[in-house]
Design a protein around this motif. Structure first.
Motif, PDB file in Angstrom:
ATOM      1  N   GLY A  16       0.707  -1.314  -0.045  1.00 57.19           N
ATOM      2  CA  GLY A  16       0.100   0.001  -0.004  1.00 57.19           C
ATOM      3  C   GLY A  16       0.801   1.516  -0.035  1.00 57.19           C
ATOM      4  O   GLY A  16       0.757   2.051  -0.853  1.00 57.19           O
ATOM      5  N   GLU A  35      10.239   3.845   6.433  1.00 59.31           N
ATOM      6  CA  GLU A  35       9.985   2.295   6.688  1.00 59.31           C
ATOM      7  C   GLU A  35      11.047   1.556   7.939  1.00 59.31           C
ATOM      8  O   GLU A  35      12.046   2.126   8.036  1.00 59.31           O
ATOM      9  CB  GLU A  35      10.405   1.698   5.527  1.00 59.31           C
ATOM     10  CG  GLU A  35      10.545  -0.087   5.777  1.00 59.31           C
ATOM     11  CD  GLU A  35       9.288  -0.842   6.356  1.00 59.31           C
ATOM     12  OE1 GLU A  35       8.091  -0.411   5.837  1.00 59.31           O
ATOM     13  OE2 GLU A  35       9.310  -1.508   7.276  1.00 59.31           O
ATOM     14  N   GLN A  48      -1.889 -13.450  -4.674  1.00 58.47           N
ATOM     15  CA  GLN A  48      -2.666 -13.308  -5.915  1.00 58.47           C
ATOM     16  C   GLN A  48      -3.035 -11.887  -6.037  1.00 58.47           C
ATOM     17  O   GLN A  48      -3.810 -11.258  -5.104  1.00 58.47           O
ATOM     18  CB  GLN A  48      -4.089 -14.147  -5.816  1.00 58.47           C
ATOM     19  CG  GLN A  48      -3.680 -15.726  -5.565  1.00 58.47           C
ATOM     20  CD  GLN A  48      -5.070 -16.704  -5.156  1.00 58.47           C
ATOM     21  OE1 GLN A  48      -5.844 -16.524  -5.937  1.00 58.47           O
ATOM     22  NE2 GLN A  48      -4.986 -17.160  -4.000  1.00 58.47           N
ATOM     23  N   ARG A 106       5.792 -12.653  -3.299  1.00 56.22           N
ATOM     24  CA  ARG A 106       5.621 -11.354  -2.675  1.00 56.22           C
ATOM     25  C   ARG A 106       6.711 -10.437  -2.662  1.00 56.22           C
ATOM     26  O   ARG A 106       6.824  -9.295  -2.973  1.00 56.22           O
ATOM     27  CB  ARG A 106       5.289 -11.422  -1.268  1.00 56.22           C
ATOM     28  CG  ARG A 106       3.944 -12.048  -0.894  1.00 56.22           C
ATOM     29  CD  ARG A 106       3.802 -12.360   0.438  1.00 56.22           C
ATOM     30  NE  ARG A 106       2.309 -12.689   0.637  1.00 56.22           N
ATOM     31  CZ  ARG A 106       1.742 -11.790   1.264  1.00 56.22           C
ATOM     32  NH1 ARG A 106       2.012 -10.605   1.724  1.00 56.22           N
ATOM     33  NH2 ARG A 106       0.361 -12.028   1.506  1.00 56.22           N
ATOM     34  N   ASP A 291      -3.860  -2.237   5.120  1.00 57.87           N
ATOM     35  CA  ASP A 291      -4.298  -3.026   6.544  1.00 57.87           C
ATOM     36  C   ASP A 291      -4.449  -2.120   7.573  1.00 57.87           C
ATOM     37  O   ASP A 291      -5.122  -2.618   8.392  1.00 57.87           O
ATOM     38  CB  ASP A 291      -3.083  -3.998   6.738  1.00 57.87           C
ATOM     39  CG  ASP A 291      -3.173  -5.416   6.006  1.00 57.87           C
ATOM     40  OD1 ASP A 291      -4.404  -5.632   4.934  1.00 57.87           O
ATOM     41  OD2 ASP A 291      -2.535  -6.386   6.384  1.00 57.87           O
ATOM     42  N   ALA A 304      -3.953  -6.999  -0.366  1.00 57.75           N
ATOM     43  CA  ALA A 304      -3.244  -6.251  -1.066  1.00 57.75           C
ATOM     44  C   ALA A 304      -4.005  -5.447  -2.174  1.00 57.75           C
ATOM     45  O   ALA A 304      -3.787  -4.283  -2.407  1.00 57.75           O
ATOM     46  CB  ALA A 304      -1.875  -7.013  -1.550  1.00 57.75           C
TER      47      ALA A 304
HETATM   48  C1  LIG Z   1      -1.658 -16.019   4.762  1.00 57.70           C
HETATM   49  C2  LIG Z   1      -2.000 -14.624   3.836  1.00 57.70           C
HETATM   50  C3  LIG Z   1      -2.115 -14.847   2.450  1.00 57.70           C
HETATM   51  C4  LIG Z   1      -2.561 -13.619   1.639  1.00 57.70           C
HETATM   52  N1  LIG Z   1      -2.759 -13.338   0.475  1.00 57.70           N
HETATM   53  C5  LIG Z   1      -3.173 -12.549  -0.271  1.00 57.70           C
HETATM   54  C6  LIG Z   1      -3.456 -12.540  -1.790  1.00 57.70           C
HETATM   55  O1  LIG Z   1      -3.393 -13.335  -2.115  1.00 57.70           O
HETATM   56  N2  LIG Z   1      -4.064 -11.294  -2.467  1.00 57.70           N
HETATM   57  C7  LIG Z   1      -3.951 -10.105  -1.576  1.00 57.70           C
HETATM   58  O2  LIG Z   1      -4.364  -9.011  -2.120  1.00 57.70           O
HETATM   59  N3  LIG Z   1      -3.701  -9.985  -0.173  1.00 57.70           N
HETATM   60  C8  LIG Z   1      -3.298 -11.136   0.396  1.00 57.70           C
HETATM   61  N4  LIG Z   1      -2.931 -11.208   1.626  1.00 57.70           N
HETATM   62  C9  LIG Z   1      -2.971  -9.720   2.477  1.00 57.70           C
HETATM   63  C10 LIG Z   1      -1.760  -8.915   2.170  1.00 57.70           C
HETATM   64  O3  LIG Z   1      -0.817  -9.651   2.383  1.00 57.70           O
HETATM   65  C11 LIG Z   1      -2.094  -7.618   3.096  1.00 57.70           C
HETATM   66  O4  LIG Z   1      -3.377  -7.163   3.127  1.00 57.70           O
HETATM   67  C12 LIG Z   1      -0.926  -6.438   2.480  1.00 57.70           C
HETATM   68  O5  LIG Z   1       0.193  -6.966   2.545  1.00 57.70           O
HETATM   69  C13 LIG Z   1      -1.158  -5.060   3.240  1.00 57.70           C
HETATM   70  O6  LIG Z   1      -0.245  -4.221   2.654  1.00 57.70           O
HETATM   71  P1  LIG Z   1      -0.215  -2.936   3.536  1.00 57.70           P
HETATM   72  O7  LIG Z   1       0.750  -2.183   2.750  1.00 57.70           O
HETATM   73  O8  LIG Z   1      -1.405  -2.299   3.891  1.00 57.70           O
HETATM   74  O9  LIG Z   1       0.441  -3.321   4.915  1.00 57.70           O
HETATM   75  P2  LIG Z   1       1.897  -4.172   5.178  1.00 57.70           P
HETATM   76  O10 LIG Z   1       2.323  -5.353   4.068  1.00 57.70           O
HETATM   77  O11 LIG Z   1       1.706  -4.840   6.530  1.00 57.70           O
HETATM   78  O12 LIG Z   1       2.966  -2.987   5.316  1.00 57.70           O
HETATM   79  C14 LIG Z   1       3.271  -2.040   6.403  1.00 57.70           C
HETATM   80  C15 LIG Z   1       4.405  -1.840   6.107  1.00 57.70           C
HETATM   81  O13 LIG Z   1       4.605  -0.575   7.220  1.00 57.70           O
HETATM   82  C16 LIG Z   1       5.887  -0.920   7.972  1.00 57.70           C
HETATM   83  N5  LIG Z   1       5.562  -0.335   9.478  1.00 57.70           N
HETATM   84  C17 LIG Z   1       4.526  -0.738  10.127  1.00 57.70           C
HETATM   85  N6  LIG Z   1       4.613   0.155  11.320  1.00 57.70           N
HETATM   86  C18 LIG Z   1       5.614   1.002  11.117  1.00 57.70           C
HETATM   87  C19 LIG Z   1       6.077   1.906  11.999  1.00 57.70           C
HETATM   88  N7  LIG Z   1       5.748   2.208  13.294  1.00 57.70           N
HETATM   89  N8  LIG Z   1       7.064   2.711  11.475  1.00 57.70           N
HETATM   90  C20 LIG Z   1       7.822   2.546  10.310  1.00 57.70           C
HETATM   91  N9  LIG Z   1       7.318   1.521   9.503  1.00 57.70           N
HETATM   92  C21 LIG Z   1       6.100   0.796   9.891  1.00 57.70           C
HETATM   93  C22 LIG Z   1       5.990  -2.256   7.953  1.00 57.70           C
HETATM   94  O14 LIG Z   1       7.347  -2.678   8.316  1.00 57.70           O
HETATM   95  C23 LIG Z   1       5.652  -2.868   6.664  1.00 57.70           C
HETATM   96  O15 LIG Z   1       6.646  -2.455   5.760  1.00 57.70           O
HETATM   97  C24 LIG Z   1      -2.512 -12.426   2.353  1.00 57.70           C
HETATM   98  C25 LIG Z   1      -2.284 -12.160   3.852  1.00 57.70           C
HETATM   99  C26 LIG Z   1      -2.012 -13.300   4.510  1.00 57.70           C
HETATM  100  C27 LIG Z   1      -1.768 -13.304   5.960  1.00 57.70           C
END
Ligand SMILES: Cc1cc2nc3c(=O)[nH]c(=O)nc-3n(C[C@H](O)[C@H](O)[C@H](O)COP(=O)(O)OP(=O)(O)OC[C@H]3O[C@@H](n4cnc5c(N)ncnc54)[C@H](O)[C@@H]3O)c2cc1C
Length: 393
Positions: A16, A35, A48, A106, A291, A304
């Motif tokens: 995201g 980060e 996916q 990923r 998330d 994602a």
């Molecule tokens: C088993 C499993 C399978 C999945 N399969 C799929 C799929 O097939 N398709 C799909 O669309 N989604 C899938 N997902 C969901 C997907 O992985 C997440 O929804 C997605 O990665 C969320 O992205 P994000 O950028 O919101 O958060 P995140 O990927 O959690 O990234 C957050 C980032 O912020 C950083 N961060 C957090 N707090 C701080 C802080 N205080 N200071 C500095 N940095 C910080 C973290 O280190 C991280 O790099 C799956 C999830 C799981 C558990």
């Protein structure tokens, strides 16, 4: 309001955060990503990306490199985990023209987004862990673990499930355990075909699909558990635990599990979809996405993809409106859709794990649809996959 030359701080270099950083930089903003980790990387295995997420990657100009690292899906098949019999096949040839559904590692997806961010002129600062977010006037302030504070004109927080920004917005409660745990692993692949297989069992299921030009096979196994006792949210487990849990599955599934040497187990946690998605202050604004706003069970494979949708919608709104108007449109546009997706994933958790007569009836219904109305099976996902946030009304 124009984003030209505007200073934007993005918190989090996940899917995201990096997508938002590219979208904002492409609209003229000067973007810095903070980060906490020491390197941009992704643990876990495959992901996916369904058509609604793929359109955002296309709009970010990333389709060509994506095609090099991803596998285009031919089908998603639901199978009886015990007998291996086909229950339902979702044929991707039935997607609309231009729609694509990808399987991608990923680490490769994060690498692609990180390169896209670099090419768009985004600065990324690693080892910048934010310990406190203050959203009072005049402007959002971040406190870093190593002491200094950063004042932001515009803060875009993609800081994941435990988001300190969501807490600063008044989001209450800690993430709750969903009663599901996930093992993730990758094994060498010997099968042909770009098919995601979902093997259904009572209180458990297992998803598998090929990665990296079919060289590898992604395995995600899910089991219901009453409790998750570990304080940390991931746990290295003996692969034998996984083999025992799925010991009654078909020989083909068991042959995959026999190849696993190293496996991690996740307790799947989530929070309700946020009711507050941002805040404006006298001299700045803060927004959450991904998330941080709507963690979900992965049973529709949308976490994602929703984060990609959020990133595009938010960048578009911020380019065309004042922060106040962007905020109200952002919440209006996103809340209902994300709630529907999260509820759909919850409902799949129930439907996938049925037992006894309800299981027999459910599978009979799906088999009947598969035989007599396979087109209908695919059309049930139109609301999800046809949603193109990059298409202006
Ligand atoms: C088993 C499993 C399978 C999945 N399969 C799929 C799929 O097939 N398709 C799909 O669309 N989604 C899938 N997902 C969901 C997907 O992985 C997440 O929804 C997605 O990665 C969320 O992205 P994000 O950028 O919101 O958060 P995140 O990927 O959690 O990234 C957050 C980032 O912020 C950083 N961060 C957090 N707090 C701080 C802080 N205080 N200071 C500095 N940095 C910080 C973290 O280190 C991280 O790099 C799956 C999830 C799981 C558990």
């Amino acid at each position: 309001m124009s984003l030209d030359g505007r200073n934007v701080t993005v918190l989090g270099a996940g899917v995201g955060g990096l997508a938002a950083a590219i979208a904002l930089a492409r609209r003229g903003a000067r973007v810095t990503v903070l980060e906490q980790s020491d390197a941009i990387r992704e643990v876990g295995a495959g992901i996916q990306i369904s058509p609604n997420g793929a359109v955002v990657l296309r709009a970010l100009g990333l389709t060509e490199p994506l095609e090099h690292i991803a596998t285009q899906a031919e089908a998603v098949e639901l199978r009886d985990g015990y007998s291996d019999d086909l229950v339902l096949r979702l044929d991707m040839a039935r997607l609309r023209p231009q729609q694509t559904f990808y399987f991608v590692h990923r680490a490769d997806l994060i690498g692609l987004l990180a390169k896209g961010a670099q090419d768009a002129g985004v600065g990324v600062k690693m080892l910048h862990k934010v310990t406190h977010v203050d959203l009072s006037d005049p402007a959002p302030r971040l406190t870093l673990e190593n002491g200094p504070q950063i004042e932001c004109d515009l803060l875009i927080a993609a800081d994941g499930l435990h988001s300190p920004t969501r807490i600063a917005l008044g989001g209450k409660g800690t993430p709750f355990f969903t009663g599901q745990v996930a093992w993730r692993a990758v094994i060498p692949n010997t099968q042909f075909g770009a098919i995601a297989e979902v093997h259904l069992g009572t209180g458990k299921h297992l998803v598998s699909y090929p990665l990296r030009n079919g060289q590898w096979r992604n395995i995600v196994a899910i089991e219901e558990r009453a409790r998750w006792v570990e304080e940390s949210w991931t746990l290295r487990e003996d692969p034998m635990q996984m083999r025992l849990a799925f010991g009654d599955f078909s020989p083909r599934v068991k042959s995959w599990l026999d190849q696993i040497d190293d496996v991690w187990c996740w307790g799947l946690h989530r929070r309700p979809v946020a009711s507050v998605w941002g805040k404006t202050t006298t001299e700045g604004a803060a927004f959450i996405l991904g998330d941080a706003a709507h963690s979900t069970l992965p049973f529709l494979a949308q976490g994602a993809c929703m984060a990609l949708e959020d990133a595009w919608v938010l960048a578009d709104l911020l380019e065309q409106n004042s922060d106040d108007i962007a905020l109200s449109h952002y919440a209006q546009t996103r809340v209902a859709r994300c709630q529907r997706i999260v509820a759909g994933a919850d409902s799949n958790a129930r439907a996938y794990h049925l037992s006894g007569l309800p299981r027999w009836i459910g599978h009979f219904g799906l088999r009947t649809m598969n035989r007599f109305a396979p087109e209908l099976a695919m059309r049930r996902f139109d609301w999800l996959y046809d949603h193109d946030v990059t298409r202006r009304a």
